[in-house]
Write a protein that holds these residues in place. Structure first.
Motif, PDB file in Angstrom:
ATOM      1  N   MET A   2       0.126 -17.492  38.590  1.00 37.23           N
ATOM      2  CA  MET A   2       1.381 -17.673  39.312  1.00 37.23           C
ATOM      3  C   MET A   2       2.318 -18.657  38.615  1.00 37.23           C
ATOM      4  SD  MET A   2       0.400 -17.345  43.352  1.00 37.23           S
ATOM      5  CE  MET A   2      -0.797 -18.672  43.387  1.00 37.23           C
ATOM      6  N   ASP A   3       1.753 -19.565  37.812  1.00 36.26           N
ATOM      7  CA  ASP A   3       2.577 -20.522  37.076  1.00 36.26           C
ATOM      8  C   ASP A   3       3.180 -19.916  35.815  1.00 36.26           C
ATOM      9  OD1 ASP A   3       2.175 -22.504  38.909  1.00 36.26           O
ATOM     10  OD2 ASP A   3       0.532 -23.459  37.818  1.00 36.26           O
ATOM     11  N   ASP A   4       2.678 -18.745  35.441  1.00 36.79           N
ATOM     12  CA  ASP A   4       3.196 -18.069  34.248  1.00 36.79           C
ATOM     13  C   ASP A   4       4.543 -17.428  34.601  1.00 36.79           C
ATOM     14  OD1 ASP A   4       3.760 -16.397  32.071  1.00 36.79           O
ATOM     15  OD2 ASP A   4       1.644 -15.952  31.728  1.00 36.79           O
ATOM     16  N   LYS A   5       5.626 -17.944  34.053  1.00 34.61           N
ATOM     17  CA  LYS A   5       6.965 -17.465  34.393  1.00 34.61           C
ATOM     18  C   LYS A   5       7.233 -16.046  33.913  1.00 34.61           C
ATOM     19  CE  LYS A   5       8.971 -22.094  34.540  1.00 34.61           C
ATOM     20  NZ  LYS A   5       9.996 -23.015  33.989  1.00 34.61           N
ATOM     21  N   ARG A   6       6.373 -15.550  33.014  1.00 34.29           N
ATOM     22  CA  ARG A   6       6.564 -14.190  32.510  1.00 34.29           C
ATOM     23  C   ARG A   6       5.815 -13.153  33.341  1.00 34.29           C
ATOM     24  NH1 ARG A   6       4.539 -14.428  26.604  1.00 34.29           N
ATOM     25  NH2 ARG A   6       2.983 -15.735  27.650  1.00 34.29           N
ATOM     26  N   VAL A   7       5.056 -13.599  34.345  1.00 33.09           N
ATOM     27  CA  VAL A   7       4.282 -12.685  35.184  1.00 33.09           C
ATOM     28  C   VAL A   7       4.836 -12.696  36.609  1.00 33.09           C
ATOM     29  CG1 VAL A   7       2.023 -12.167  36.180  1.00 33.09           C
ATOM     30  CG2 VAL A   7       2.187 -12.963  33.813  1.00 33.09           C
ATOM     31  N   ASN A   8       5.215 -11.544  37.098  1.00 34.89           N
ATOM     32  CA  ASN A   8       5.656 -11.382  38.486  1.00 34.89           C
ATOM     33  C   ASN A   8       4.525 -10.741  39.273  1.00 34.89           C
ATOM     34  OD1 ASN A   8       8.413 -12.285  38.093  1.00 34.89           O
ATOM     35  ND2 ASN A   8       8.714 -10.395  36.948  1.00 34.89           N
ATOM     36  N   GLY A  18       7.980  -6.925  31.864  1.00 43.72           N
ATOM     37  CA  GLY A  18       8.639  -7.485  33.037  1.00 43.72           C
ATOM     38  C   GLY A  18       8.278  -6.762  34.329  1.00 43.72           C
ATOM     39  N   ALA A  19       7.372  -5.787  34.243  1.00 48.00           N
ATOM     40  CA  ALA A  19       6.933  -5.061  35.442  1.00 48.00           C
ATOM     41  C   ALA A  19       6.107  -5.980  36.335  1.00 48.00           C
ATOM     42  CB  ALA A  19       6.113  -3.837  35.038  1.00 48.00           C
ATOM     43  N   GLU A  20       6.149  -5.747  37.651  1.00 45.61           N
ATOM     44  CA  GLU A  20       5.360  -6.553  38.581  1.00 45.61           C
ATOM     45  C   GLU A  20       3.893  -6.149  38.522  1.00 45.61           C
ATOM     46  OE1 GLU A  20       8.153  -8.150  42.215  1.00 45.61           O
ATOM     47  OE2 GLU A  20       6.708  -6.559  42.601  1.00 45.61           O
ATOM     48  N   LEU A  21       3.020  -7.159  38.540  1.00 41.74           N
ATOM     49  CA  LEU A  21       1.584  -6.918  38.611  1.00 41.74           C
ATOM     50  C   LEU A  21       1.225  -6.754  40.083  1.00 41.74           C
ATOM     51  CD1 LEU A  21      -1.168  -6.769  37.162  1.00 41.74           C
ATOM     52  CD2 LEU A  21      -1.357  -9.248  37.518  1.00 41.74           C
ATOM     53  N   LEU A  22       0.769  -5.575  40.469  1.00 39.12           N
ATOM     54  CA  LEU A  22       0.504  -5.253  41.873  1.00 39.12           C
ATOM     55  C   LEU A  22      -0.995  -5.153  42.122  1.00 39.12           C
ATOM     56  CD1 LEU A  22       1.479  -4.376  44.706  1.00 39.12           C
ATOM     57  CD2 LEU A  22       1.638  -2.031  43.822  1.00 39.12           C
ATOM     58  N   VAL A  23      -1.492  -5.971  43.055  1.00 38.14           N
ATOM     59  CA  VAL A  23      -2.900  -5.936  43.457  1.00 38.14           C
ATOM     60  C   VAL A  23      -2.972  -5.728  44.961  1.00 38.14           C
ATOM     61  CG1 VAL A  23      -3.650  -7.421  41.562  1.00 38.14           C
ATOM     62  CG2 VAL A  23      -2.999  -8.453  43.749  1.00 38.14           C
ATOM     63  N   ALA A  24      -4.086  -5.196  45.423  1.00 35.08           N
ATOM     64  CA  ALA A  24      -4.235  -4.931  46.854  1.00 35.08           C
ATOM     65  C   ALA A  24      -4.421  -6.230  47.629  1.00 35.08           C
ATOM     66  CB  ALA A  24      -5.420  -3.993  47.098  1.00 35.08           C
ATOM     67  N   LYS A  25      -5.300  -7.083  47.139  1.00 35.65           N
ATOM     68  CA  LYS A  25      -5.607  -8.350  47.795  1.00 35.65           C
ATOM     69  C   LYS A  25      -5.646  -9.453  46.740  1.00 35.65           C
ATOM     70  CE  LYS A  25      -8.487  -6.094  51.353  1.00 35.65           C
ATOM     71  NZ  LYS A  25      -7.623  -6.355  52.495  1.00 35.65           N
ATOM     72  N   LEU A  26      -5.376 -10.658  47.158  1.00 38.24           N
ATOM     73  CA  LEU A  26      -5.312 -11.766  46.213  1.00 38.24           C
ATOM     74  C   LEU A  26      -6.655 -12.011  45.538  1.00 38.24           C
ATOM     75  CD1 LEU A  26      -3.310 -13.778  45.081  1.00 38.24           C
ATOM     76  CD2 LEU A  26      -3.949 -15.357  46.907  1.00 38.24           C
ATOM     77  N   LEU A  70      -2.043  -8.225  32.257  1.00 34.68           N
ATOM     78  CA  LEU A  70      -1.166  -9.387  32.161  1.00 34.68           C
ATOM     79  C   LEU A  70      -0.299  -9.326  30.898  1.00 34.68           C
ATOM     80  CD1 LEU A  70      -3.669 -12.161  33.286  1.00 34.68           C
ATOM     81  CD2 LEU A  70      -1.637 -11.402  34.540  1.00 34.68           C
ATOM     82  N   ALA A  71      -0.895  -8.883  29.800  1.00 37.05           N
ATOM     83  CA  ALA A  71      -0.135  -8.772  28.547  1.00 37.05           C
ATOM     84  C   ALA A  71       1.003  -7.763  28.691  1.00 37.05           C
ATOM     85  CB  ALA A  71      -1.067  -8.360  27.406  1.00 37.05           C
ATOM     86  N   LEU A  72       0.720  -6.650  29.355  1.00 34.27           N
ATOM     87  CA  LEU A  72       1.751  -5.635  29.550  1.00 34.27           C
ATOM     88  C   LEU A  72       2.833  -6.126  30.508  1.00 34.27           C
ATOM     89  CD1 LEU A  72       2.667  -2.792  28.847  1.00 34.27           C
ATOM     90  CD2 LEU A  72       1.293  -1.925  30.779  1.00 34.27           C
ATOM     91  N   ALA A  73       2.419  -6.885  31.532  1.00 30.48           N
ATOM     92  CA  ALA A  73       3.388  -7.436  32.481  1.00 30.48           C
ATOM     93  C   ALA A  73       4.340  -8.403  31.779  1.00 30.48           C
ATOM     94  CB  ALA A  73       2.655  -8.156  33.619  1.00 30.48           C
ATOM     95  N   ARG A  74       3.802  -9.211  30.884  1.00 24.29           N
ATOM     96  CA  ARG A  74       4.650 -10.151  30.139  1.00 24.29           C
ATOM     97  C   ARG A  74       5.605  -9.405  29.207  1.00 24.29           C
ATOM     98  NH1 ARG A  74      -0.665 -12.706  29.419  1.00 24.29           N
ATOM     99  NH2 ARG A  74      -0.847 -14.418  30.925  1.00 24.29           N
ATOM    100  N   LYS A  75       5.126  -8.318  28.649  1.00 23.11           N
ATOM    101  CA  LYS A  75       5.923  -7.564  27.678  1.00 23.11           C
ATOM    102  C   LYS A  75       7.034  -6.768  28.342  1.00 23.11           C
ATOM    103  CE  LYS A  75       5.458  -3.995  24.096  1.00 23.11           C
ATOM    104  NZ  LYS A  75       4.497  -3.112  23.372  1.00 23.11           N
TER     105      LYS A  75
END
Length: 217
Positions: A94-100, A72-80, A65-70
């Motif tokens: 999902m409410d974190d605007k810096r995490v896609n 802007g890369a999308e955080l990709l998971v297989a299943k929710l 998550l820290a790297l995603a915020r830094k």
């Protein structure tokens, strides 16, 4: 270029369940990248936790998550549910605007749809838990000895463990020889696949499955 950060998670209970193991998660992620992602793309980092979905204190997810915020890369998971089994935890991400966030098994779902899915999944788990308790109470009322059922389950678990130990011992000499020669876990997995040897689950070898054999031995 589109950038992704891949996150996977397994718990001890998940290891042998279809659709939840590491191989299955990687399969879903690969399918998404090959068939649904914009191109060109790049996976800039991969993180993995071996912890229960009920445990929100996951160091590798925190790093992802820290790297995603830094970046802007999308955080990709297989299943929710690889993120968490708690709606509140997923909603916070999902409410974190810096995490896609992107879920491979639901490639076109937006944040609103993912939130609804998480809520429905939590309701279903609560219902399954209640149904299981009701079934046990009913069985107890009929005089069924529940401890006997647990004993049979323990026997099956012991048999499965013994089988896994025997399998690990059968491939360990080759694995250890390659390891002593300085080969990486992935190189050993490739060698086993090239030799036509199946993994403990009857599929392809991965670096993780090689590591498990070494640890079990």
């Amino acid at each position: 270029m589109k950038q992704y950060i891949v996150y996977t998670r397994v718990s001890t209970d998940d290891q042998g369940k279809s659709g939840l193991g590491l191989e299955a998660q990687q399969r879903d992620i690969d399918i998404y990248l090959e068939q649904y992602s914009v191109v060109p793309y790049e996976v800039i980092a991969t993180f993995q936790d071996v912890l229960s979905g009920a445990d929100d204190n996951r160091p590798e997810l925190t790093k992802a998550l820290a790297l995603a915020r830094k970046t802007g890369a999308e955080l990709l998971v297989a299943k929710l549910d690889r993120l968490s089994r708690k709606v509140s935890f997923i909603a916070a991400i999902m409410d974190d605007k810096r995490v896609n966030l992107r879920v491979a098994s639901m490639p076109h779902a937006d944040k609103f749809q993912l939130h609804i899915y998480a809520a429905l999944a939590e309701q279903e788990r609560d219902f399954i838990s209640a149904r299981t308790k009701a079934a046990l109470q009913s069985a107890k009322a009929r005089g069924v000895k529940l401890g006997g059922l647990r004993d049979k389950t323990n026997e099956r678990n012991k048999a499965a463990k013994a089988k896994a130990d025997r399998f690990a011992a059968s491939v360990l000499p080759l694995v250890q020889k390659l390891r002593d020669a300085g080969e990486t876990l992935q190189a050993i997995a490739d060698a086993l696949n090239d030799a036509g040897k199946q993994s403990p689950r009857g599929g392809q070898w991965t670096a993780t499955s090689v590591k498990r054999v070494i640890e079990r031995a």
